[in-house]
Every structure is written in structure tokens, then in C-alpha cells.
Design an enzyme around this catalytic site. Structure first.
Site, PDB file in Angstrom:
ATOM      1  N   PRO A  51       5.229-155.730 -23.129  1.00 34.66           N
ATOM      2  CA  PRO A  51       6.687-155.865 -23.275  1.00 34.66           C
ATOM      3  C   PRO A  51       7.399-154.651 -22.715  1.00 34.66           C
ATOM      4  O   PRO A  51       6.873-153.540 -22.747  1.00 34.66           O
ATOM      5  CB  PRO A  51       6.882-155.963 -24.792  1.00 34.66           C
ATOM      6  CG  PRO A  51       5.699-155.263 -25.380  1.00 34.66           C
ATOM      7  CD  PRO A  51       4.560-155.547 -24.433  1.00 34.66           C
ATOM      8  N   ASP A  52       8.603-154.871 -22.179  1.00 39.81           N
ATOM      9  CA  ASP A  52       9.397-153.735 -21.757  1.00 39.81           C
ATOM     10  C   ASP A  52      10.102-153.157 -22.972  1.00 39.81           C
ATOM     11  O   ASP A  52       9.876-153.572 -24.102  1.00 39.81           O
ATOM     12  CB  ASP A  52      10.373-154.114 -20.637  1.00 39.81           C
ATOM     13  CG  ASP A  52      11.413-155.143 -21.073  1.00 39.81           C
ATOM     14  OD1 ASP A  52      11.719-155.201 -22.269  1.00 39.81           O
ATOM     15  OD2 ASP A  52      11.906-155.867 -20.199  1.00 39.81           O
ATOM     16  N   ASN A 125       6.237-146.071 -15.888  1.00 41.11           N
ATOM     17  CA  ASN A 125       5.414-146.760 -16.869  1.00 41.11           C
ATOM     18  C   ASN A 125       4.385-145.830 -17.492  1.00 41.11           C
ATOM     19  O   ASN A 125       3.798-144.981 -16.810  1.00 41.11           O
ATOM     20  CB  ASN A 125       4.726-147.958 -16.220  1.00 41.11           C
ATOM     21  CG  ASN A 125       5.723-148.970 -15.700  1.00 41.11           C
ATOM     22  OD1 ASN A 125       6.873-149.000 -16.137  1.00 41.11           O
ATOM     23  ND2 ASN A 125       5.306-149.795 -14.755  1.00 41.11           N
ATOM     24  N   ASP A 127       1.678-147.071 -19.069  1.00 40.80           N
ATOM     25  CA  ASP A 127       0.519-147.927 -19.365  1.00 40.80           C
ATOM     26  C   ASP A 127      -0.735-147.603 -18.564  1.00 40.80           C
ATOM     27  O   ASP A 127      -1.781-148.199 -18.801  1.00 40.80           O
ATOM     28  CB  ASP A 127       0.887-149.400 -19.184  1.00 40.80           C
ATOM     29  CG  ASP A 127       1.497-149.694 -17.809  1.00 40.80           C
ATOM     30  OD1 ASP A 127       1.040-149.114 -16.804  1.00 40.80           O
ATOM     31  OD2 ASP A 127       2.453-150.493 -17.757  1.00 40.80           O
ATOM     32  N   CYS A 152      -2.554-131.507 -28.504  1.00 44.92           N
ATOM     33  CA  CYS A 152      -1.898-131.109 -29.740  1.00 44.92           C
ATOM     34  C   CYS A 152      -0.438-130.773 -29.440  1.00 44.92           C
ATOM     35  O   CYS A 152      -0.143-130.096 -28.457  1.00 44.92           O
ATOM     36  CB  CYS A 152      -2.610-129.889 -30.340  1.00 44.92           C
ATOM     37  SG  CYS A 152      -1.779-129.168 -31.777  1.00 44.92           S
ATOM     38  N   CYS A 155      -0.293-126.409 -30.487  1.00 46.14           N
ATOM     39  CA  CYS A 155      -0.995-125.402 -29.672  1.00 46.14           C
ATOM     40  C   CYS A 155      -1.280-125.894 -28.255  1.00 46.14           C
ATOM     41  O   CYS A 155      -1.759-125.126 -27.415  1.00 46.14           O
ATOM     42  CB  CYS A 155      -2.287-124.964 -30.344  1.00 46.14           C
ATOM     43  SG  CYS A 155      -3.600-126.221 -30.367  1.00 46.14           S
ATOM     44  N   CYS A 179      -5.959-126.047 -34.629  1.00 45.56           N
ATOM     45  CA  CYS A 179      -4.856-125.601 -35.495  1.00 45.56           C
ATOM     46  C   CYS A 179      -4.463-126.620 -36.553  1.00 45.56           C
ATOM     47  O   CYS A 179      -3.661-126.308 -37.442  1.00 45.56           O
ATOM     48  CB  CYS A 179      -3.639-125.232 -34.654  1.00 45.56           C
ATOM     49  SG  CYS A 179      -2.763-126.657 -33.953  1.00 45.56           S
ATOM     50  N   GLY A 215      10.586-153.485  -9.796  1.00 41.46           N
ATOM     51  CA  GLY A 215      10.591-153.756 -11.225  1.00 41.46           C
ATOM     52  C   GLY A 215      11.296-152.740 -12.094  1.00 41.46           C
ATOM     53  O   GLY A 215      10.825-152.437 -13.185  1.00 41.46           O
ATOM     54  N   SER A 217      15.349-151.201 -13.480  1.00 43.71           N
ATOM     55  CA  SER A 217      16.792-151.399 -13.533  1.00 43.71           C
ATOM     56  C   SER A 217      17.555-150.219 -12.949  1.00 43.71           C
ATOM     57  O   SER A 217      18.775-150.280 -12.819  1.00 43.71           O
ATOM     58  CB  SER A 217      17.247-151.632 -14.978  1.00 43.71           C
ATOM     59  OG  SER A 217      16.987-150.476 -15.744  1.00 43.71           O
ATOM     60  N   CYS A 259       8.033-160.064  -9.360  1.00 40.73           N
ATOM     61  CA  CYS A 259       7.411-159.057  -8.491  1.00 40.73           C
ATOM     62  C   CYS A 259       6.124-159.559  -7.852  1.00 40.73           C
ATOM     63  O   CYS A 259       5.914-159.396  -6.641  1.00 40.73           O
ATOM     64  CB  CYS A 259       7.125-157.780  -9.290  1.00 40.73           C
ATOM     65  SG  CYS A 259       8.582-156.993  -9.973  1.00 40.73           S
TER      66      CYS A 259
END
Length: 365
Positions: A51-52, A125, A127, A152, A155, A179, A215, A217, A259
Site C-alpha cells: 500500500p502507498d 520507496n 521497500d 541503534c 549510539c 548501549c 509512479g 505524485s 506503470c
């Protein structure tokens, strides 16, 4: 297959010999086109079932609005995360890249690389599907970070990949072994700066012979401003579900539609269609979780996915109230990013550095 070409300029073209995919393909096969740059948004990944963030009904934020959060974007707010990391890690289990397969468009990016045309792939993206499709890491600029690495938050010590995967799968909260601070994927949260690699890569756009925007906006800055950094005579191509941005120069082209369909048609003109299918077939084996929504079309699959995500969040979350200094960001971006202390030179003339929460965002992540 259905997509449209939109006439962008009445001016005489300088490099292209027409207004269609054939003209684009002819240019890409010519000696004039050596360095192709890409700008990518969520529209290339929704076909994978991801999902966007901001689509009105199926977007992540629209669904998170149902939950007991101070505001939907709090899941990606660094100060909120410090106080309560549970919402993010519950969501992370559902959107973790190992569950998804690259799309045809991702495989097209790999073809550009294998053909020696790809200079740099700028992506919003998180992903990592460009990597999973076989695009080398050194060709990718993940402007908003990604799940590819983690560290982390205190640190900055890197956190091991397998330990992060295990923590996300088992809904545990990973902590730094040094840490004791919280570890998180290197996704840029609200309240964090964009990666140095993004800023360092911007000058290379002056080498572009072709810019393809797919793809997105084009509402999130400074990423959206990249379209202004290519040379004046560089052809710019938009492939998107709807027309966005300012593509009104002589050699600009706009194609609206899905697309993957437009990319396939372009590859057919290039003589790459068989190679595209082969490259995409090779991605079938890198999905660790089988698809559970077979038989559904793209919209139904995304809606089903988001319904499951929000139900899981509702089931497991008891969200704490944020501290008094945890405020909703005033500019809601399509990706969990807030731009902080940006140099004014990063936004060229004609590009506003504004993020409007009411701006229609059709296919952004």
C-alpha cells in the site's frame, strides 16, 4: 492494455523525433542516450501489493487514522517511536520487504542497468524492491532510507540483519547490544534528516541524457525538485497513473496509466520484452511469504492487505499518550520523512519546498 499519451508542449523537439513510446525508444537506442536517471515513487510497488501512504481509501495513513494514535504519522515520528516503538514494529511485520516480489517496472530498472544505460536510480520507496530485482546498490539512492540496513538510534551502531528480521517476525522490540538503545531500520522518520548520499548525488543529474519519473505524485520536497536539476535539453518522461508536475518542455513526454503496462509497451518498442519477462521471472524465488490474496485485482489486494494490517494493529496495540512535545508534523509527506535543515540550494528556482497535507496524492510512498 490501456494508457494515454498527453501532449506537453507545442515547441519543436530538440532530441526526440515524436511524441510516443516509439520516439522514446528510438532515442534510448541512439548514441545520444548514455546516462539514464530514474525518479521512483510508490506507483511502481503497488502492483506488488504494497500500500502507498496517502491514497484516500487504501493508503496507510487513511487506515492508521482508525487507531488510537495521536495522529496517523506518529508511527513514523522519531520522538513517538522513542516513547512507544510497538506501533511501528507491529506495522513493520506487515510491510517488511521479504513478503513482496518486485514488479515488472523493477525488472525494467535492472534491464537499464544490464544494458549499460542506468546512471542513478533515485527512489522514495523504503521497500528495497529495486535491490531485490537485481539493481546494484551503488546505482540506487534511497532518498527516504529503507529496510536494507538498521542501527541503534542512540549510539548509531549497526544492527545485524538476521537479528532485525527475527525481531520483526516475532514482534519483539530490538535493542542495541552495546548501549541498550532502540534499534530501527534506516527509514527516515519525521524528525530525522535525509541521507547524505541523497544530497551528494544531486549534482550528478547534470550528466543526464534522459530522466524517467515513474509512479510519484511529485509533492514531496526536496525529492520532487530533482526534475529541475537535469540539463535544459534533457528529455524528461513521466509515467504515472495521473498527470502531475510541470512537464511542459519541448522534449517532455507524459504517459498516464498503470506503470507496468506502460513499461511493457516501452520494452516492446525497444525490443526488450522477452528480456523483461525473463528478468521478472527470476524474481519469483525471492519472496519468503507466499501471496495470500490470489485472484484479487490490484485494488482489491491492497484493500485486503490494509484491512489485515489495521486489524492486527487494533488487536495488539495499546498506544500510550505522547509526551507534550510530541506534535503532529505540519507538513504531511507521502513517505515518513520530514526535511530538516535543508540547504536552500537544494531547491532550484520554480520548485517550492512545501508539503501540503491536503494535496492529492494518488500513488506515493
Amino acid at each position: 492494455m490501456c494508457f494515454n499519451y498527453i501532449s506537453t508542449s507545442d515547441s519543436q523537439k530538440k532530441r526526440l523525433r515524436g511524441n510516443d513510446l516509439k520516439a522514446l525508444a528510438d532515442y534510448m537506442k541512439s548514441d545520444q542516450c548514455q546516462n539514464v536517471f530514474l525518479m521512483l515513487g510508490a506507483g511502481i510497488s503497488t502492483a506488488a501489493g504494497i500500500p502507498d501512504f496517502r491514497s484516500p481509501k487504501t493508503g496507510l495513513y487513511a487506515n492508521l487514522a482508525r487507531l488510537n494514535l495521536p495522529y496517523p504519522e506518529a508511527v513514523f515520528q522519531i520522538s513517538f517511536f522513542r516513547n512507544n516503538p510497538v506501533p511501528f514494529y507491529t506495522l513493520a511485520k506487515e510491510i517488511y520487504p521479504e513478503r513482496y516480489r518486485p514488479t515488472l517496472t523493477h525488472s525494467f530498472i535492472k534491464l537499464l542497468h544490464s544494458r549499460g544505460l542506468l546512471h542513478t536510480c533515485f527512489t522514495q520507496n523504503i521497500d528495497t524492491l529495486e535491490r531485490k530485482a537485481g539493481v546494484p546498490e551503488d546505482k540506487i539512492v534511497e532518498a527516504h532510507g529503507s529496510f536494507a540496513t538498521q542501527r541503534c538510534i542512540d549510539c548509531k551502531t549497526p544492527y545485524e540483519d538476521e537479528k532485525m528480521k527475527k525481531a520483526i517476525r516475532e514482534e519483539e522490540i530490538p535493542r542495541c547490544e552495546g548501549c541498550g538503545g532502540l534499534a530501527k531500520p534506516d527509514i527516515v522518520f519525521f524528525g530525522e534528516s535525509l541521507p547524505d548520499k541523497f544530497h551528494a548525488s544531486i549534482p550528478s543529474l547534470q550528466e543526464a541524457d534522459l530522466l524517467i519519473v515513474i509512479g510519484t505524485s511529485l509533492t514531496v520536497y526536496p525529492f520532487a525538485s530533482l526534475v529541475y536539476f537535469v540539463p535544459e535539453d534533457c528529455p524528461r518522461v513521466l509515467i504515472n497513473l495521473v498527470e502531475v508536475g510541470d512537464f511542459d518542455k519541448a522534449d517532455d513526454l507524459v504517459f498516464t496509466g498503470k506503470c507496468d503496462e506502460i513499461v511493457r509497451a516501452l520494452c516492446r518498442e525497444l525490443g526488450w520484452e522477452e528480456e523483461l519477462d525473463k528478468a521478472w521471472a527470476e524474481t519469483a524465488g525471492n519472496v519468503e511469504v507466499a501471496e495470500a490474496a490470489g485472484g484479487l485485482d490490484e485494488a482489491e489486494r491492497i484493500e485486503s492487505e490494509m484491512d489485515r494490517v489495521t486489524k492486527d494493529l487494533e488487536r495488539v496495540l495499546t498506544v500510550s499518550e505522547p509526551d507534550a512535545d510530541t506534535e503532529a508534523p505540519t507538513g504531511v509527506e507521502a513517505t515518513p520523512v520530514i526535511i530538516k535543515d535543508e540547504d536552500q540550494s537544494c531547491t532550484p528556482q520554480g520548485a517550492e519546498q512545501v508539503n501540503d497535507p491536503d494535496e492529492k496524492d494518488d500513488r506515493e510512498i
